[in-house]
Design a protein around this motif. Structure first.
Motif, PDB file in Angstrom:
ATOM      1  N   VAL A   1      32.277   9.557   8.377  1.00 53.43           N
ATOM      2  CA  VAL A   1      30.919   9.313   8.877  1.00 53.43           C
ATOM      3  C   VAL A   1      30.941   8.202   9.920  1.00 53.43           C
ATOM      4  O   VAL A   1      30.332   8.319  10.991  1.00 53.43           O
ATOM      5  CB  VAL A   1      29.969   8.939   7.713  1.00 53.43           C
TER       6      VAL A   1
ATOM      7  N   ALA B   1      21.572  10.377  11.587  1.00 55.06           N
ATOM      8  CA  ALA B   1      22.071  11.032  10.377  1.00 55.06           C
ATOM      9  C   ALA B   1      23.239  10.252   9.780  1.00 55.06           C
ATOM     10  O   ALA B   1      23.332  10.092   8.555  1.00 55.06           O
ATOM     11  CB  ALA B   1      22.497  12.462  10.694  1.00 55.06           C
ATOM     12  N   CYS B   2      24.121   9.746  10.639  1.00 59.72           N
ATOM     13  CA  CYS B   2      25.244   8.947  10.155  1.00 59.72           C
ATOM     14  C   CYS B   2      24.753   7.644   9.525  1.00 59.72           C
ATOM     15  O   CYS B   2      25.255   7.220   8.472  1.00 59.72           O
ATOM     16  CB  CYS B   2      26.210   8.642  11.300  1.00 59.72           C
TER      17      CYS B   2
ATOM     18  N   LYS C   1      21.949   7.156   8.098  1.00 56.48           N
ATOM     19  CA  LYS C   1      21.336   7.494   6.809  1.00 56.48           C
ATOM     20  C   LYS C   1      22.409   7.688   5.748  1.00 56.48           C
ATOM     21  O   LYS C   1      22.259   7.253   4.600  1.00 56.48           O
ATOM     22  CB  LYS C   1      20.496   8.760   6.961  1.00 56.48           C
ATOM     23  N   HIS C   2      23.518   8.338   6.100  1.00 53.13           N
ATOM     24  CA  HIS C   2      24.628   8.525   5.161  1.00 53.13           C
ATOM     25  C   HIS C   2      25.226   7.180   4.743  1.00 53.13           C
ATOM     26  O   HIS C   2      25.553   6.967   3.570  1.00 53.13           O
ATOM     27  CB  HIS C   2      25.727   9.385   5.787  1.00 53.13           C
TER      28      HIS C   2
ATOM     29  N   ASN D   1      23.738   4.283   4.737  1.00 54.76           N
ATOM     30  CA  ASN D   1      22.759   3.644   3.852  1.00 54.76           C
ATOM     31  C   ASN D   1      22.998   2.140   3.714  1.00 54.76           C
ATOM     32  O   ASN D   1      23.129   1.600   2.626  1.00 54.76           O
ATOM     33  CB  ASN D   1      22.789   4.309   2.468  1.00 54.76           C
TER      34      ASN D   1
ATOM     35  N   ASN E   1      29.625  15.232   5.161  1.00 52.23           N
ATOM     36  CA  ASN E   1      28.819  14.556   4.143  1.00 52.23           C
ATOM     37  C   ASN E   1      29.512  13.241   3.821  1.00 52.23           C
ATOM     38  O   ASN E   1      30.667  13.022   4.214  1.00 52.23           O
ATOM     39  CB  ASN E   1      28.626  15.437   2.889  1.00 52.23           C
ATOM     40  N   PRO E   2      28.837  12.326   3.106  1.00 53.46           N
ATOM     41  CA  PRO E   2      29.373  10.969   2.945  1.00 53.46           C
ATOM     42  C   PRO E   2      30.738  10.900   2.271  1.00 53.46           C
ATOM     43  O   PRO E   2      31.459   9.915   2.418  1.00 53.46           O
ATOM     44  CB  PRO E   2      28.307  10.273   2.089  1.00 53.46           C
ATOM     45  N   ASP E   3      31.121  11.935   1.521  1.00 53.84           N
ATOM     46  CA  ASP E   3      32.353  11.855   0.735  1.00 53.84           C
ATOM     47  C   ASP E   3      33.530  12.584   1.359  1.00 53.84           C
ATOM     48  O   ASP E   3      34.575  12.728   0.746  1.00 53.84           O
ATOM     49  CB  ASP E   3      32.096  12.433  -0.664  1.00 53.84           C
TER      50      ASP E   3
END
Length: 310
Positions: free
Chosen positions: A118, A196-197, A199-200, A202, A108-110
């Protein structure tokens, strides 16, 4: 060899019963190899069986988004007598793909996973996709599929049974077609990871990369759809393996080889089903109507093998 045959039986059983396969014999195969590796795998036959086991384990890891066991990754070191075929090299790449996909599924992003952020996973996915793209340029020239269209190459009965666009592809053998579709599935999985990466992350800086990823997935999906007539011909019902009345697409001026009739009848739907299932994943972005068409072809495969929906 016995454990591989038992695993194939379990795969067929789960396929016909539409139930998940827990793959108990894959674990057994791994344990047998680890026990046996205290002695050298001296013959080419034993080394080929070992690589067959590795292929099944890597394929299962890709399907289940699991890492390949670290000991399995080293089995290639015991197969010096086996030629490094395109299938062998693709398995080598897919070990890395499976391991990366397993990492990406936990990201996840964090957080970081095994030291990869990511951005790190994005960079690794792009690198692996480029290596898969390069793999396709190393196969023998006569493996390259021939694209055909028109009634002189695609009988009307084949068109009626299932032709997504106005063309389809002819391969040297059904086994080579399977290898290419496996390669395309790996690339689609990597492109989904890339998306997906993005999108994370952003960031508007990745708009071109996002559009490119969608275009690559669509192109790969279209090419997989173009292989379906080669696999299934105009078959719509269960039939005999030696039925020569079945029509297939062919290169203009050339007849369909006898061995293709048998191989396609025996393996066509079985080889195709797993790859169509990959395309039917809700994660795969397809153009309007394509998912429904692929679903119809999957229903056709089930009919060819007399599989009852549950």
């Amino acid at each position: 060899m016995a454990s591989l045959i038992l695993d194939m039986y379990e795969q067929l059983r789960s396929f016909f019963m539409l139930k998940p396969n827990d793959s108990p014999h894959v674990s057994g195969t791994t344990a047998l190899v680890e026990y046996r590796r205290r002695l050298p795998f001296a013959s080419e036959t034993s080394q080929r069986v070992l690589l067959g086991a590795r292929n099944q384990i890597v394929g299962r890891a890709l399907s289940n988004t699991e890492p390949v066991p670290s000991n399995v990754s080293t089995w290639a070191d015991m197969t010096q007598d086996v030629p490094k075929t395109p299938a062998y090299r693709l398995d080598d790449l897919n070990v890395e793909v499976a391991n990366l996909l397993a990492l990406a599924s936990r990201l996840n992003p964090d957080t970081t996973v095994q030291g990869l952020s990511v951005l790190g996973i994005l960079e690794k996915a792009i690198e692996l996709d480029q290596r898969l793209l390069a793999w396709a340029s190393t196969v023998p020239d006569d493996w390259t599929p021939t694209r055909v269209s028109g009634p002189e190459c695609i009988p009307q009965s084949v068109r009626d049974a299932g032709l997504y666009q106005d063309h389809c592809d002819i391969y040297k053998s059904i086994f080579i077609a399977y290898l290419f579709n496996a390669h395309r599935c790996s690339r689609i999985k990597l492109q989904l990871t890339i998306l997906a990466c993005l999108k994370h992350l952003n960031s508007g800086n990745f708009d071109i990369a996002w559009v490119t990823g969608l275009e690559i997935i669509q192109e790969l999906a279209d090419t997989m759809c173009a292989s379906i007539p080669y696999y299934l011909g105009d078959r719509m019902t269960i039939g005999r393996l030696d039925d020569k009345t079945v029509q297939y697409p062919h290169i203009a001026g050339l007849s369909v080889p006898d061995d293709h009739h048998v191989a396609a009848a025996a393996y066509g739907g079985w080889f195709l089903a797993g790859h169509l299932s990959e395309l039917l994943s809700p994660r795969v972005p397809l153009r309007i109507g394509q998912r429904q068409w692929i679903g119809g072809q999957m229903q056709r495969v089930m009919k060819l093998y007399a599989i009852q929906s549950t």
